[in-house]
Design an enzyme around this catalytic site. Structure first.
Site, PDB file in Angstrom:
ATOM      1  N   LYS A 199      22.869 -42.821  72.758  1.00 19.81           N
ATOM      2  CA  LYS A 199      22.935 -43.209  71.343  1.00 19.81           C
ATOM      3  C   LYS A 199      21.638 -43.911  70.942  1.00 19.81           C
ATOM      4  O   LYS A 199      21.375 -45.036  71.351  1.00 19.81           O
ATOM      5  CB  LYS A 199      24.117 -44.136  71.051  1.00 19.81           C
ATOM      6  CG  LYS A 199      24.318 -44.220  69.529  1.00 19.81           C
ATOM      7  CD  LYS A 199      25.010 -45.468  69.056  1.00 19.81           C
ATOM      8  CE  LYS A 199      24.134 -46.653  68.887  1.00 19.81           C
ATOM      9  NZ  LYS A 199      23.101 -46.595  67.839  1.00 19.81           N
ATOM     10  N   GLY A 252      18.578 -53.927  74.219  1.00 22.80           N
ATOM     11  CA  GLY A 252      18.689 -54.471  72.869  1.00 22.80           C
ATOM     12  C   GLY A 252      18.801 -55.982  72.933  1.00 22.80           C
ATOM     13  O   GLY A 252      18.342 -56.611  73.893  1.00 22.80           O
ATOM     14  N   SER A 253      19.451 -56.542  71.928  1.00 25.32           N
ATOM     15  CA  SER A 253      19.514 -58.002  71.841  1.00 25.32           C
ATOM     16  C   SER A 253      20.503 -58.578  72.856  1.00 25.32           C
ATOM     17  O   SER A 253      21.462 -57.908  73.254  1.00 25.32           O
ATOM     18  CB  SER A 253      19.932 -58.398  70.429  1.00 25.32           C
ATOM     19  OG  SER A 253      21.205 -57.843  70.140  1.00 25.32           O
ATOM     20  N   THR A 254      20.274 -59.826  73.223  1.00 29.15           N
ATOM     21  CA  THR A 254      21.173 -60.506  74.168  1.00 29.15           C
ATOM     22  C   THR A 254      22.569 -60.625  73.556  1.00 29.15           C
ATOM     23  O   THR A 254      23.581 -60.460  74.242  1.00 29.15           O
ATOM     24  CB  THR A 254      20.582 -61.882  74.533  1.00 29.15           C
ATOM     25  OG1 THR A 254      19.389 -61.637  75.295  1.00 29.15           O
ATOM     26  CG2 THR A 254      21.535 -62.720  75.362  1.00 29.15           C
ATOM     27  N   GLU A 255      22.604 -60.861  72.249  1.00 30.63           N
ATOM     28  CA  GLU A 255      23.885 -60.982  71.542  1.00 30.63           C
ATOM     29  C   GLU A 255      24.723 -59.707  71.719  1.00 30.63           C
ATOM     30  O   GLU A 255      25.900 -59.764  72.095  1.00 30.63           O
ATOM     31  CB  GLU A 255      23.521 -61.187  70.068  1.00 30.63           C
ATOM     32  CG  GLU A 255      24.599 -61.608  69.166  1.00 30.63           C
ATOM     33  CD  GLU A 255      24.098 -61.492  67.715  1.00 30.63           C
ATOM     34  OE1 GLU A 255      22.867 -61.360  67.477  1.00 30.63           O
ATOM     35  OE2 GLU A 255      24.956 -61.523  66.829  1.00 30.63           O
ATOM     36  N   GLY A 257      24.199 -57.397  73.948  1.00 28.48           N
ATOM     37  CA  GLY A 257      24.412 -57.204  75.394  1.00 28.48           C
ATOM     38  C   GLY A 257      25.729 -57.826  75.847  1.00 28.48           C
ATOM     39  O   GLY A 257      26.462 -57.258  76.661  1.00 28.48           O
ATOM     40  N   GLU A 274      19.062 -54.591  79.497  1.00 27.22           N
ATOM     41  CA  GLU A 274      17.673 -55.065  79.341  1.00 27.22           C
ATOM     42  C   GLU A 274      17.622 -55.724  77.976  1.00 27.22           C
ATOM     43  O   GLU A 274      17.713 -55.056  76.964  1.00 27.22           O
ATOM     44  CB  GLU A 274      16.715 -53.880  79.465  1.00 27.22           C
ATOM     45  CG  GLU A 274      15.300 -54.293  79.810  1.00 27.22           C
ATOM     46  CD  GLU A 274      14.405 -54.342  78.592  1.00 27.22           C
ATOM     47  OE1 GLU A 274      14.313 -55.455  77.991  1.00 27.22           O
ATOM     48  OE2 GLU A 274      13.820 -53.311  78.242  1.00 27.22           O
ATOM     49  N   CYS A 308      10.427 -56.931  73.532  1.00 24.21           N
ATOM     50  CA  CYS A 308      11.296 -57.945  74.140  1.00 24.21           C
ATOM     51  C   CYS A 308      10.477 -58.873  75.036  1.00 24.21           C
ATOM     52  O   CYS A 308      10.869 -60.000  75.284  1.00 24.21           O
ATOM     53  CB  CYS A 308      12.423 -57.281  74.906  1.00 24.21           C
ATOM     54  SG  CYS A 308      11.880 -55.909  75.909  1.00 24.21           S
ATOM     55  N   GLU A 405      14.343 -65.804  69.908  1.00 17.97           N
ATOM     56  CA  GLU A 405      13.500 -64.614  69.856  1.00 17.97           C
ATOM     57  C   GLU A 405      13.313 -64.202  68.396  1.00 17.97           C
ATOM     58  O   GLU A 405      14.281 -63.938  67.692  1.00 17.97           O
ATOM     59  CB  GLU A 405      14.180 -63.479  70.630  1.00 17.97           C
ATOM     60  CG  GLU A 405      13.334 -62.231  70.695  1.00 17.97           C
ATOM     61  CD  GLU A 405      13.944 -61.149  71.563  1.00 17.97           C
ATOM     62  OE1 GLU A 405      15.168 -60.931  71.479  1.00 17.97           O
ATOM     63  OE2 GLU A 405      13.197 -60.519  72.326  1.00 17.97           O
TER      64      GLU A 405
END
Ligand code: ADP
Length: 501
Positions: A199, A252-255, A257, A274, A308, A405
């Protein structure tokens, strides 16, 4: 009689592709979304609609997962010889290289990055990555293991391990390097014999869709690579939660993730992540100033800071702080901000209006808390999603601009004097993706490299990537590694086979 060979000029090819109705690739067929819905992808330099794309959702993800499952179970990919798999991936790399200019243009249009950068970085790196993993297809090996079995005195065994594909892999990628992130994910998954549902990010689906056509041209069996464009909260979430997916790989973002992790819990699918970063870039006073200044500027401004691993916290030894700040600000002033399509452009727009608002929000918050913009500090122009390259000083450790970030061309420059305190400060973040060190003293460099909690440490360089070099994060920057031989472990299961002799 000689036949005139007509090769369409790249511009026609590109506009033909862009203006096409973009569909979903499932089981070797380009299909509309089950809902019939489409969504727009925008040109971030103008804010105008670039193309319309089928909007994949739960139903489309389900169909794609079923196609990937069928392709996996029939063994039409995993049971090819390793050499055949390797050659197919190499062929894909050749096709990508042949179409380099077209991919660079598409990436620049959809993401906003300068065409000249996509030409020398994004596309060649993706080609190289596929070649690197084509080579791995024939080298996925287990071990023979001498075992002792204390409770079976005198018995003899032959024990060995096999590395087998995990199965159906879901892959969710971001918009900052759309083609390259697709390559990072697809290369190792395919080399190890998995089948895939990919995706792409909703902001930048075009190069992944064109890549889907190349997979077909390269002769990949139907259902091995399925590509479902759509939104994260719908298509992405459905893929992460799908019980028929054996592994999910996310960048993508930690959120997000953390959401992926929760969604994956249902069937305990394997997860690799990642995620974000807030990377320290440390400049010592003994350094070659010109190199370090250029390095610090490119560490943050490359790809408009939408990396990132961007060197977004610049720690500079006190005695040279002013000179380095001035030098980085000068670099920022010389950056030509404009449309990625213009050959003179060094820095294009941010990817979306949302990203523009986010980055400007951080700038406002930092400045209102007392930070000073030595250069930049806000939006560039009033059309498109451009932000001025920015250097912030007078920050404190607690400010959001130092802790969070930003994912834009914004660096906070912070002086230091005590190396021990520096280590504490540099590591004082939830992230641990990358770090930079600039010094001529090799002892100092390697000592600090060992003290920094980060998956990559660059010494006297920054943003050096290679398909053979693992990349990934400590702490909340992720789980597992991309690239290198390390990534192969994440796409294989180990089977121990034990035979009584
Ligand atoms: P950004 O905030 O920089 O856009 P995201 O982490 O939101 O980065 O997006 C990276 C990828 O994750 C995109 O492909 C996006 O569609 C996808 N995504 C976003 N939200 C979700 C979600 N809840 N579940 C699965 N995928 C998601």
């Amino acid at each position: 009689m000689a036949t005139a060979l007509k090769i369409a000029p790249p511009e026609d090819k590109i506009s033909n592709f862009v203006s096409r109705t973009h569909r979903i690739l499932i089981n070797g067929k380009w299909v509309e979304a089950a809902s019939g819905k489409t969504f727009a992808t925008y040109n971030p330099a103008t804010g105008e609609v670039l193309a319309r794309v089928a909007e994949g959702d739960r139903e489309d993800i389900d169909r794609a997962v079923k196609a990937a499952r069928a392709a996996f179970e029939t063994g039409r990919w995993s049971q090819l010889t390793p050499s055949e798999r390797g050659r197919a991936i190499w062929k894909l790399a050749d096709l990508l290289e042949e179409n380099l200019e077209e991919f660079a243009e598409l990436e620049s249009l959809d993401n906003g990055k300068p065409l000249k950068v996509a030409r020398v970085a994004d596309v060649p790196l993706a080609v190289d990555l596929f070649r690197y993993f084509a080579g791995w297809a024939t080298k996925i090996e287990g071990n023979t293991i001498p075992i002792s079995v204390p409770y079976a005195a005198g018995a003899k065994f032959l024990a060995y391990t096999l590395r087998e594909p995990v199965g159906v892999v879901g892959q969710i990628i971001p918009w900052n390097f759309p083609l390259l992130m697709a390559a990072w994910k697809l290369g190792p998954a395919l080399a190890t014999g998995n089948t895939v549902v990919l995706k792409p990010a909703e902001q930048t689906p075009l190069t992944a869709l064109r890549l889907g056509e190349l997979f077909q041209e390269a002769g990949f069996p139907d259902g091995v690579v399925n590509i479902v464009p759509g939104y994260g909260e719908t298509a992405g979430a459905a893929l992460a939660a799908h019980p028929g997916v054996d592994k999910i790989a996310f960048t993508g973002s930690t959120e997000v993730g953390k959401l992926i992790l929760q969604a994956a819990a249902g069937n305990l699918k394997k997860v690799s992540l990642e995620l974000g970063g807030k990377s320290p870039n440390v400049v010592f006073a003994d350094v070659d100033l010109e190199d370090a200044i250029a390095g610090a500027a490119s560490a943050i401004f490359f790809n408009h800071g939408q990396c990132c691993c961007a060197g977004s916290r610049l720690y500079v030894e006190n005695s040279i702080f002013d000179k380095v700040v001035e030098g980085v600000a000068e670099h920022a002033n010389k950056i030509n901000v404009g449309s990625g399509q213009d050959e003179a452009t060094d820095m294009g727009p941010l990817v979306s209006a949302e990203q523009l608002n986010r980055v400007c929000g951080y700038l406002e918050s930092g400045i209102s808390e007392g930070a000073k913009a030595v250069v930049g500090g806000g939006r560039h122009g009033d059309k498109g999603y451009f932000v001025k390259p920015t250097v912030l000083v007078n920050t404190t450790e607690k400010m959001k601009v130092v802790q969070e970030e930003i994912f834009g061309p914004v660096v906070t420059a912070i002086p230091f004097s005590d190396p021990a305190e520096l280590v504490t400060q540099a590591n004082d973040t939830v992230y641990g993706l990358a770090a930079g060190i600039w010094t001529r003293d090799i002892q100092k460099a390697h000592r600090l490299a060992s003290q920094l909690r980060a998956g990559t440490v660059w010494i006297n360089c920054y943003n050096i990537f290679d398909a053979a070099l693992p990349f990934g994060g400590y702490k909340q920057s992720g789980w597992g590694r991309e690239m290198g031989h390390e990534v192969l472990e994440q796409y294989t299961e180990v089977k121990a086979v034990c035979t009584a002799l």
